[in-house]
Design a protein around this motif. Structure first.
Motif, short mmCIF file in Angstrom:
data_model
loop_
_atom_site.label_atom_id
_atom_site.label_comp_id
_atom_site.label_asym_id
_atom_site.label_seq_id
_atom_site.Cartn_x
_atom_site.Cartn_y
_atom_site.Cartn_z
N GLN A 117 0.82 -1.21 0.00
CA GLN A 117 0.00 0.00 0.00
C GLN A 117 0.85 1.26 0.00
O GLN A 117 0.50 2.26 -0.63
CB GLN A 117 -0.92 -0.01 1.22
N TRP A 118 1.98 1.23 0.70
CA TRP A 118 2.83 2.42 0.83
C TRP A 118 3.91 2.51 -0.25
O TRP A 118 4.62 3.51 -0.31
CB TRP A 118 3.52 2.41 2.20
N ARG A 119 4.07 1.46 -1.05
CA ARG A 119 5.24 1.37 -1.93
C ARG A 119 5.41 2.61 -2.81
O ARG A 119 6.51 3.18 -2.91
CB ARG A 119 5.16 0.13 -2.82
N ARG A 154 8.34 -1.38 -8.95
CA ARG A 154 8.44 -1.70 -7.53
C ARG A 154 9.74 -1.19 -6.92
O ARG A 154 10.00 -1.39 -5.74
CB ARG A 154 8.36 -3.21 -7.34
N SER A 155 10.58 -0.59 -7.73
CA SER A 155 11.87 -0.14 -7.23
C SER A 155 12.37 1.02 -8.08
O SER A 155 11.76 1.36 -9.10
CB SER A 155 12.89 -1.29 -7.27
N LEU A 156 13.47 1.62 -7.65
CA LEU A 156 14.16 2.60 -8.47
C LEU A 156 15.64 2.24 -8.46
O LEU A 156 16.09 1.43 -7.65
CB LEU A 156 13.90 4.02 -7.98
N ASN A 157 16.39 2.82 -9.37
CA ASN A 157 17.77 2.42 -9.54
C ASN A 157 18.71 3.61 -9.55
O ASN A 157 18.36 4.69 -10.02
CB ASN A 157 17.95 1.64 -10.85
N PHE A 158 19.89 3.39 -9.02
CA PHE A 158 20.97 4.35 -9.21
C PHE A 158 22.25 3.57 -9.46
O PHE A 158 22.35 2.38 -9.14
CB PHE A 158 21.11 5.31 -8.03
N LYS A 159 23.21 4.25 -10.04
CA LYS A 159 24.47 3.59 -10.42
C LYS A 159 25.65 4.35 -9.86
O LYS A 159 25.70 5.57 -9.92
CB LYS A 159 24.56 3.50 -11.95
N LEU A 160 26.59 3.62 -9.29
CA LEU A 160 27.88 4.17 -8.87
C LEU A 160 28.93 3.60 -9.81
O LEU A 160 29.02 2.37 -9.97
CB LEU A 160 28.18 3.79 -7.42
N PHE A 171 22.48 -0.27 -8.36
CA PHE A 171 21.72 -0.60 -7.16
C PHE A 171 20.23 -0.53 -7.43
O PHE A 171 19.73 0.45 -7.99
CB PHE A 171 22.08 0.37 -6.03
N ASP A 172 19.54 -1.58 -7.05
CA ASP A 172 18.09 -1.64 -7.12
C ASP A 172 17.56 -1.27 -5.74
O ASP A 172 17.80 -2.00 -4.77
CB ASP A 172 17.65 -3.05 -7.52
N VAL A 173 16.88 -0.15 -5.62
CA VAL A 173 16.42 0.36 -4.33
C VAL A 173 14.96 -0.03 -4.12
O VAL A 173 14.10 0.29 -4.95
CB VAL A 173 16.57 1.89 -4.24
N GLN A 174 14.69 -0.72 -3.00
CA GLN A 174 13.33 -1.15 -2.72
C GLN A 174 12.96 -0.86 -1.27
O GLN A 174 13.74 -1.13 -0.36
CB GLN A 174 13.19 -2.66 -2.97
N PRO A 175 11.77 -0.31 -1.05
CA PRO A 175 11.28 -0.11 0.31
C PRO A 175 10.70 -1.41 0.86
O PRO A 175 10.17 -2.23 0.10
CB PRO A 175 10.19 0.95 0.14
N ALA A 176 10.78 -1.61 2.18
CA ALA A 176 10.34 -2.89 2.74
C ALA A 176 9.82 -2.75 4.16
O ALA A 176 10.21 -1.86 4.91
CB ALA A 176 11.48 -3.90 2.70
N TYR A 177 8.94 -3.67 4.49
CA TYR A 177 8.41 -3.86 5.84
C TYR A 177 9.49 -4.53 6.68
O TYR A 177 10.02 -5.58 6.32
CB TYR A 177 7.16 -4.72 5.73
#
Length: 403
Positions: A117-119, A154-160, A171-177
């Protein structure tokens, strides 16, 4: 010839090899089996300077997200911690390009359903602050935020990355419980069975089986934490082979993590052979399992087992599914093998074509066999799964004909 010209001295060897930057990379196919470990050391290990700089930048990014996300908001949801997984450190990263996970855990959630619900709001908040950080700070390496082409991602990405070192990590960034932290009695070695009961109940009710495995990312890291460095290098080799296949086939393939788990399985089911061709022999065995993917049934009982009854009933249904089945060691609802049978078929054909390459031959040019699984009981094809004993680790593959 002009009499004034200086005659060439053919007695002195002349180095006609191309400059280092222009030399053709060593081909894995033609690497001698007894030099496989050297290939890994020379061709696959990441640059240590780059990893040091990445760790420093990740520390900054994690602290920034924890400090800034939802600060001042009316609700009580905040970032509790940020955990990294995947190929981001000296144990698992590859030279060149690697992929990693950044899981941003939020507190004050009470269910996996609330994560869903919050994703969207979580991702918007994370992206907003990553963009702010990009403007405010100088990073040790190049920091790029990737824009998703999918509106419901379901995610966002950034690169180093470091163009000079030709090294990058996405990096695949994902929020989680934060379910593990929520359970005060749980630990990284044995979560309460109630956690898995809750997971199974919510996944089946929401029809989102396998979507919450990121909540157990610490357990995934712990699963490999104290393994042999030789196993980690073997995983690197398999990931390198997988990348070669992706570049060649240009079509969706099974998840890379499935091959990593196959590698762990082979390692656990073979002797501690230190022979010069041991790595090549295990690698060939992994490819053989890929070829015979239609018979794979693999699972572990490190973090969940056949208790309580609800977990037992669910796990028994999972292991009776159509093959291939490779269950996530930390999440029984996730079949890491996926359902892309066309992708498995493509990968299997590629694996079969590799089985007779030079890298799998002894010095006398005879073909090396695959590892012997005879000491580990394998049920016959179409038979029911073996009885579940009290072992800390259980893996049950279906029989693979010809092994």
């Amino acid at each position: 010839m002009d009499e004034s010209s200086t005659p060439m001295d053919f007695s002195t060897p002349v180095d006609v090899s191309p400059p280092v930057g222009l030399r053709t990379p060593v081909d894995l196919r033609s690497t001698p089996a007894w030099e496989m470990d050297k290939f890994i050391e020379d061709q696959l290990l990441p640059d240590s300077t780059f990893l040091t700089e990445v760790r420093a930048d990740i520390k900054v990014i994690s602290a920034f997200l924890k400090e800034r996300c939802f600060q001042g908001a009316a609700h009580h949801v905040r970032v509790s911690r940020v955990v990294l997984g995947g190929s981001y450190n000296e144990h698992t990263a590859l030279k060149g390009r690697s992929e990693a996970n950044m899981v941003v855990f939020f507190n004050n959630l009470i269910s996996f359903e609330e994560q869903v619900q919050w994703r969207g709001e979580f991702l918007e908040e994370i992206q907003k602050h990553l963009c702010q950080l990009q403007q405010e700070r100088q990073f040790k390496v190049k920091f790029e935020i990737q824009n998703s082409e999918q509106p419901d991602s379901r995610s966002l990405n950034f690169k180093l990355s470091s163009p000079e070192l030709q090294q990058e990590i996405e990096f695949d960034v994902q929020p989680a419980y934060d379910v593990l932290c929520k359970s005060a009695s749980s630990s990284l070695s044995l979560p309460f069975p109630q956690i898995y009961t809750q997971l199974i109940h919510e996944c089946t009710t929401l029809e989102k089986e396998g979507e919450f495995s990121i909540c157990f990312i610490e357990l995934q890291q712990n699963f490999l934490e104290y393994r042999s460095p030789n196993l980690r290098n073997l995983i690197r080799l398999v990931k390198h082979w997988y990348q070669l296949c992706k570049e060649k086939l240009r079509k969706p393939l099974p998840p890379q993590y499935a091959l990593e788990l196959l590698t762990v399985y082979v390692w656990e089911h073979t002797d501690e052979d230190q022979h010069e061709t041991a790595t090549a022999k295990r690698f060939r065995t992994i490819l053989e399992l890929v070829v015979d993917y239609k018979f794979l049934l693999i699972y572990w009982t490190w973090y969940y087992d056949f208790h309580p009854q609800e977990v037992s009933d669910y796990l028994n249904r999972q292991i009776q599914r159509d093959r291939p089945v490779i269950l996530d060691p930390t999440d029984p609802t996730r079949n890491v093998a996926g359902s892309n049978l066309e992708g498995w078929n493509l990968l299997a054909k590629e694996a079969e074509s590799w089985m007779y390459f030079h890298c799998f031959k002894y010095r006398d040019m005879s073909l090396m066999p695959t590892c012997d699984f005879s000491t580990f009981p394998i049920p016959h094809r179409n038979c029911s799964p073996a009885a579940h004993g009290p072992e800390a680790l259980e893996i049950r593959p279906e029989c693979i004909e010809g092994h």
